[in-house]
Motif scaffolding. Structure first.
Motif, PDB file in Angstrom:
ATOM      1  N   GLU A   1      -4.914   9.008  -1.804  1.00  0.00           N
ATOM      2  CA  GLU A   1      -6.140   8.280  -1.445  1.00  0.00           C
ATOM      3  C   GLU A   1      -6.695   7.526  -2.648  1.00  0.00           C
ATOM      4  O   GLU A   1      -7.141   6.374  -2.523  1.00  0.00           O
ATOM      5  CB  GLU A   1      -7.184   9.253  -0.908  1.00  0.00           C
ATOM      6  CG  GLU A   1      -6.843   9.846   0.458  1.00  0.00           C
ATOM      7  CD  GLU A   1      -7.866  10.875   0.903  1.00  0.00           C
ATOM      8  OE1 GLU A   1      -8.847  11.113   0.156  1.00  0.00           O
ATOM      9  OE2 GLU A   1      -7.686  11.461   1.986  1.00  0.00           O
ATOM     10  N   LEU A   2      -6.661   8.155  -3.812  1.00  0.00           N
ATOM     11  CA  LEU A   2      -7.176   7.514  -5.013  1.00  0.00           C
ATOM     12  C   LEU A   2      -6.319   6.318  -5.422  1.00  0.00           C
ATOM     13  O   LEU A   2      -6.844   5.281  -5.841  1.00  0.00           O
ATOM     14  CB  LEU A   2      -7.252   8.529  -6.164  1.00  0.00           C
ATOM     15  CG  LEU A   2      -8.351   9.590  -6.042  1.00  0.00           C
ATOM     16  CD1 LEU A   2      -8.148  10.690  -7.077  1.00  0.00           C
ATOM     17  CD2 LEU A   2      -9.723   8.954  -6.212  1.00  0.00           C
ATOM     18  N   VAL A   3      -5.008   6.458  -5.306  1.00  0.00           N
ATOM     19  CA  VAL A   3      -4.126   5.335  -5.639  1.00  0.00           C
ATOM     20  C   VAL A   3      -4.338   4.180  -4.665  1.00  0.00           C
ATOM     21  O   VAL A   3      -4.352   3.006  -5.063  1.00  0.00           O
ATOM     22  CB  VAL A   3      -2.651   5.786  -5.665  1.00  0.00           C
ATOM     23  CG1 VAL A   3      -1.713   4.578  -5.747  1.00  0.00           C
ATOM     24  CG2 VAL A   3      -2.408   6.713  -6.848  1.00  0.00           C
ATOM     25  N   ARG A   4      -4.508   4.484  -3.373  1.00  0.00           N
ATOM     26  CA  ARG A   4      -4.793   3.429  -2.396  1.00  0.00           C
ATOM     27  C   ARG A   4      -6.086   2.689  -2.741  1.00  0.00           C
ATOM     28  O   ARG A   4      -6.209   1.488  -2.483  1.00  0.00           O
ATOM     29  CB  ARG A   4      -4.889   4.042  -1.000  1.00  0.00           C
ATOM     30  CG  ARG A   4      -3.542   4.439  -0.407  1.00  0.00           C
ATOM     31  CD  ARG A   4      -3.730   5.137   0.929  1.00  0.00           C
ATOM     32  NE  ARG A   4      -2.436   5.486   1.534  1.00  0.00           N
ATOM     33  CZ  ARG A   4      -2.316   6.289   2.582  1.00  0.00           C
ATOM     34  NH1 ARG A   4      -3.394   6.831   3.143  1.00  0.00           N
ATOM     35  NH2 ARG A   4      -1.109   6.553   3.071  1.00  0.00           N
ATOM     36  N   LEU A   5      -7.042   3.411  -3.292  1.00  0.00           N
ATOM     37  CA  LEU A   5      -8.291   2.787  -3.727  1.00  0.00           C
ATOM     38  C   LEU A   5      -8.062   1.877  -4.935  1.00  0.00           C
ATOM     39  O   LEU A   5      -8.593   0.762  -5.004  1.00  0.00           O
ATOM     40  CB  LEU A   5      -9.317   3.875  -4.069  1.00  0.00           C
ATOM     41  CG  LEU A   5     -10.626   3.416  -4.720  1.00  0.00           C
ATOM     42  CD1 LEU A   5     -11.509   2.726  -3.687  1.00  0.00           C
ATOM     43  CD2 LEU A   5     -11.353   4.607  -5.345  1.00  0.00           C
ATOM     44  N   MET A   6      -7.242   2.351  -5.885  1.00  0.00           N
ATOM     45  CA  MET A   6      -7.080   1.655  -7.156  1.00  0.00           C
ATOM     46  C   MET A   6      -6.084   0.502  -7.088  1.00  0.00           C
ATOM     47  O   MET A   6      -6.212  -0.465  -7.852  1.00  0.00           O
ATOM     48  CB  MET A   6      -6.628   2.644  -8.233  1.00  0.00           C
ATOM     49  CG  MET A   6      -7.635   3.717  -8.580  1.00  0.00           C
ATOM     50  SD  MET A   6      -9.230   3.033  -9.119  1.00  0.00           S
ATOM     51  CE  MET A   6      -8.703   1.975 -10.462  1.00  0.00           C
ATOM     52  N   GLU A   7      -5.098   0.582  -6.201  1.00  0.00           N
ATOM     53  CA  GLU A   7      -4.026  -0.421  -6.196  1.00  0.00           C
ATOM     54  C   GLU A   7      -4.549  -1.857  -6.020  1.00  0.00           C
ATOM     55  O   GLU A   7      -4.218  -2.742  -6.821  1.00  0.00           O
ATOM     56  CB  GLU A   7      -3.002  -0.083  -5.116  1.00  0.00           C
ATOM     57  CG  GLU A   7      -1.760  -0.966  -5.181  1.00  0.00           C
ATOM     58  CD  GLU A   7      -0.725  -0.558  -4.146  1.00  0.00           C
ATOM     59  OE1 GLU A   7       0.436  -0.973  -4.292  1.00  0.00           O
ATOM     60  OE2 GLU A   7      -1.075   0.176  -3.199  1.00  0.00           O
ATOM     61  N   PRO A   8      -5.374  -2.140  -5.018  1.00  0.00           N
ATOM     62  CA  PRO A   8      -5.872  -3.518  -4.882  1.00  0.00           C
ATOM     63  C   PRO A   8      -6.770  -3.947  -6.039  1.00  0.00           C
ATOM     64  O   PRO A   8      -6.784  -5.120  -6.426  1.00  0.00           O
ATOM     65  CB  PRO A   8      -6.634  -3.498  -3.551  1.00  0.00           C
ATOM     66  CG  PRO A   8      -6.934  -2.065  -3.288  1.00  0.00           C
ATOM     67  CD  PRO A   8      -5.827  -1.284  -3.895  1.00  0.00           C
TER      68      PRO A   8
ATOM     69  N   MET B   1       0.844  -1.201   0.000  1.00  0.00           N
ATOM     70  CA  MET B   1       0.000   0.000   0.000  1.00  0.00           C
ATOM     71  C   MET B   1       0.885   1.259   0.000  1.00  0.00           C
ATOM     72  O   MET B   1       1.784   1.371   0.824  1.00  0.00           O
ATOM     73  CB  MET B   1      -0.905   0.012   1.239  1.00  0.00           C
ATOM     74  CG  MET B   1      -1.878   1.178   1.297  1.00  0.00           C
ATOM     75  SD  MET B   1      -3.180   1.079   0.035  1.00  0.00           S
ATOM     76  CE  MET B   1      -4.147  -0.303   0.633  1.00  0.00           C
ATOM     77  N   VAL B   2       0.623   2.169  -0.932  1.00  0.00           N
ATOM     78  CA  VAL B   2       1.433   3.380  -1.032  1.00  0.00           C
ATOM     79  C   VAL B   2       1.199   4.263   0.194  1.00  0.00           C
ATOM     80  O   VAL B   2       0.107   4.299   0.750  1.00  0.00           O
ATOM     81  CB  VAL B   2       1.123   4.173  -2.327  1.00  0.00           C
ATOM     82  CG1 VAL B   2       1.394   3.318  -3.558  1.00  0.00           C
ATOM     83  CG2 VAL B   2      -0.307   4.686  -2.333  1.00  0.00           C
ATOM     84  N   LYS B   3       2.257   4.973   0.616  1.00  0.00           N
ATOM     85  CA  LYS B   3       2.179   5.817   1.791  1.00  0.00           C
ATOM     86  C   LYS B   3       2.395   7.288   1.493  1.00  0.00           C
ATOM     87  O   LYS B   3       1.952   8.152   2.244  1.00  0.00           O
ATOM     88  CB  LYS B   3       3.210   5.352   2.829  1.00  0.00           C
ATOM     89  CG  LYS B   3       2.974   3.948   3.340  1.00  0.00           C
ATOM     90  CD  LYS B   3       4.041   3.541   4.345  1.00  0.00           C
ATOM     91  CE  LYS B   3       3.803   2.129   4.857  1.00  0.00           C
ATOM     92  NZ  LYS B   3       4.843   1.701   5.827  1.00  0.00           N
ATOM     93  N   SER B   4       3.106   7.587   0.396  1.00  0.00           N
ATOM     94  CA  SER B   4       3.445   8.977   0.102  1.00  0.00           C
ATOM     95  C   SER B   4       3.036   9.341  -1.322  1.00  0.00           C
ATOM     96  O   SER B   4       2.724   8.473  -2.147  1.00  0.00           O
ATOM     97  CB  SER B   4       4.950   9.198   0.254  1.00  0.00           C
ATOM     98  OG  SER B   4       5.657   8.498  -0.771  1.00  0.00           O
ATOM     99  N   TYR B   5       3.083  10.660  -1.583  1.00  0.00           N
ATOM    100  CA  TYR B   5       2.749  11.152  -2.926  1.00  0.00           C
ATOM    101  C   TYR B   5       3.720  10.599  -3.966  1.00  0.00           C
ATOM    102  O   TYR B   5       3.299  10.169  -5.045  1.00  0.00           O
ATOM    103  CB  TYR B   5       2.777  12.680  -2.924  1.00  0.00           C
ATOM    104  CG  TYR B   5       2.541  13.296  -4.289  1.00  0.00           C
ATOM    105  CD1 TYR B   5       1.285  13.270  -4.874  1.00  0.00           C
ATOM    106  CD2 TYR B   5       3.583  13.912  -4.990  1.00  0.00           C
ATOM    107  CE1 TYR B   5       1.056  13.837  -6.124  1.00  0.00           C
ATOM    108  CE2 TYR B   5       3.369  14.473  -6.234  1.00  0.00           C
ATOM    109  CZ  TYR B   5       2.102  14.430  -6.796  1.00  0.00           C
ATOM    110  OH  TYR B   5       1.896  14.986  -8.035  1.00  0.00           O
ATOM    111  N   ASN B   6       5.000  10.601  -3.662  1.00  0.00           N
ATOM    112  CA  ASN B   6       5.992  10.093  -4.615  1.00  0.00           C
ATOM    113  C   ASN B   6       5.783   8.616  -4.901  1.00  0.00           C
ATOM    114  O   ASN B   6       5.941   8.163  -6.040  1.00  0.00           O
ATOM    115  CB  ASN B   6       7.412  10.338  -4.095  1.00  0.00           C
ATOM    116  CG  ASN B   6       7.803  11.805  -4.180  1.00  0.00           C
ATOM    117  OD1 ASN B   6       7.277  12.549  -5.001  1.00  0.00           O
ATOM    118  ND2 ASN B   6       8.735  12.218  -3.332  1.00  0.00           N
ATOM    119  N   GLU B   7       5.417   7.850  -3.882  1.00  0.00           N
ATOM    120  CA  GLU B   7       5.121   6.436  -4.092  1.00  0.00           C
ATOM    121  C   GLU B   7       3.887   6.263  -4.972  1.00  0.00           C
ATOM    122  O   GLU B   7       3.837   5.364  -5.821  1.00  0.00           O
ATOM    123  CB  GLU B   7       4.908   5.741  -2.744  1.00  0.00           C
ATOM    124  CG  GLU B   7       6.174   5.524  -1.954  1.00  0.00           C
ATOM    125  CD  GLU B   7       5.900   4.866  -0.605  1.00  0.00           C
ATOM    126  OE1 GLU B   7       4.716   4.699  -0.247  1.00  0.00           O
ATOM    127  OE2 GLU B   7       6.872   4.529   0.099  1.00  0.00           O
TER     128      GLU B   7
END
Length: 437
Positions: A99-106, A1-7
């Motif tokens: 937040e959007l990337v955390r939603l999309m990653e899984p 799960m990504v934690k930062s903007y750069n990630e």
């Protein structure tokens, strides 16, 4: 799960390796898993070859003047990645992107395990934008720019209230087709059943394709030059002026701040879109909103003047049609000045056609290259030109620095080509000008 903007950015950009995968099955899968946010949107869908971003901006600016909340999805970005998903012209925050990337990653990982395969970068960003405008920051209207083509573009999961197709030219032929008619058929793929279409297409064969597709979809169609007309066109020092007449309304002496007569076509598309919104009865948009919105509209990297005397101009003319419009505007506005042109392109673009226009400038031509997976080499571009005095410098930063430091007041430094190139040049040039001046 990504934690930062750069990630989050690294995760998104890491999907570039998947390339372009035409088709809507992956997007439909994502929309279903997200409980169909696309069905909650009132969207305007904007396709075409050139002028999409400007047209989106004109419509958004008018709607903002009318007090509406507007989301826009555009590509590529010029200065900041977050620009691609913007609310009332302001990019979403870094926190929201995470937040959007955390939603999309899984979801992306789950989709990868299906026969459909992994979603591409563009599919992921499109899904993020749709979800954001529907669920996180609900908007009155969302305006989506088509990424590539139309029929199989990720944005085509939308069921818009209005479809817009700008002008049509030769671009992305390796994917969309080798003739203007084949390309038009792909662009016509955004025409939906009973959804009105507005187009500024010039070619009769293209207009006929759109009319035929619209008839099949029982969609009303409005065509520039047939159903509305622009007239009394005049170039101003800081923009253009024109009048527009349609069956529904007449607008006299409308002013826009973006340069180039091609921008009048884009602005007129926006006026027609607003007229259709008013006819649908959902919104109150006054003439003063139209005028102020058009005047205030700004879209970076399109004949953008970042310094005057001497002039430094950026323009992302990345295909033959765009380059012709650029050359016409610069020749008309700066005919008494010497032009120094810096050009870089992508390998999948027909640079020879663009160079045929560029070579008409009575100035100096420089080729360079930039750090991007599909960027063309400066030496390869040099081999395509008929200009014997053209020069190359593989280091674009050194080239721009040297040219700006020696730029005379009666000269213009014009940086053009790929929008990805422009996105790297703009912050560099702004910083260079600040320190030298």
């Amino acid at each position: 799960m990504v934690k930062s903007y750069n990630e989050a950015l690294s995760w998104i950009h890491g999907r570039l390796r998947l390339g372009i995968k035409p088709g809507l099955k992956r997007m439909e899968w994502l929309m279903a898993k997200l409980d169909h946010p696309e069905k909650a949107l009132k969207a305007i869908h904007v396709g075409g070859t050139n002028g999409k971003g400007s047209t989106v901006t004109y419509i958004r600016s008018i709607l903002n003047e009318a007090g509406l909340t507007v989301g826009t999805f555009t590509s590529p970005y010029i200065e900041h990645f977050n620009e691609r998903i913007s609310l009332n012209g302001m990019p979403i925050t870094n926190k929201e992107l995470v937040e959007l990337v955390r939603l999309m990653e899984p979801l992306a990982e789950a989709l990868e395990k299906t026969p459909l395969g992994s979603p591409t970068e563009f599919e992921v960003i499109t899904a993020m934008a749709i979800y954001y405008f529907a669920r996180i920051q609900p908007v009155d209207i969302a305006i989506f720019e088509v990424g590539l083509g139309g029929r199989f573009d990720s944005t085509n999961v939308l069921q818009p209230i209005i479809s817009v197709i700008t002008t049509i030219g030769m671009d992305h032929m390796q994917i969309l087709g080798e003739t203007i008619e084949e390309i038009a058929n792909e662009k016509a793929g955004i025409i939906k059943e009973h959804v009105p279409l507005i187009t500024a297409a010039k070619q009769k064969t293209v207009r006929d394709i759109f009319k035929r597709k619209a008839a099949e979809q029982h969609a009303k169609i409005w065509v520039l030059g047939e159903d509305w007309h622009t007239r009394e066109i005049e170039s101003l020092e800081a923009g253009e002026r024109f009048s527009l007449s349609s069956k529904a309304a007449v607008f006299e002496d409308v002013e826009i701040s973006m340069l180039g007569r091609h921008q009048i076509d884009n602005a007129s598309l926006a006026i027609m879109a607003i007229q259709l919104l008013q006819e649908q009865g959902s919104y109150v948009i006054k003439e003063e909103h139209v005028r102020k919105g058009l005047k205030h509209a700004f879209w970076p990297g399109r004949l953008e003047i970042i310094r005057q005397e001497p002039y430094v101009i950026l323009d992302g003319a990345h295909n033959e049609q765009g380059m012709k419009a650029l050359v016409e505007t610069v020749n008309r506005r700066y005919s008494k000045k010497s032009i120094k042109v810096v050009f870089a392109a992508l390998i999948d673009k027909d640079a020879s056609e663009m160079l045929a226009s560029l070579e008409t400038f009575p100035g100096d031509l420089y080729f360079t290259q930039f750090d991007f997976p599909r960027a063309a080499k400066a030496e390869a571009l040099l081999q395509l030109t008929q200009t014997k005095t053209a020069k190359i410098n593989e280091n674009w930063q050194d080239l721009l620095t040297a040219l700006y430091q020696n730029l005379a007041k009666n000269e213009v430094l014009l940086v053009t080509g790929s929008l990805y190139f422009i996105s790297q040049c703009k912050p560099f040039l702004k910083n260079l000008i600040h320190h030298i001046d």
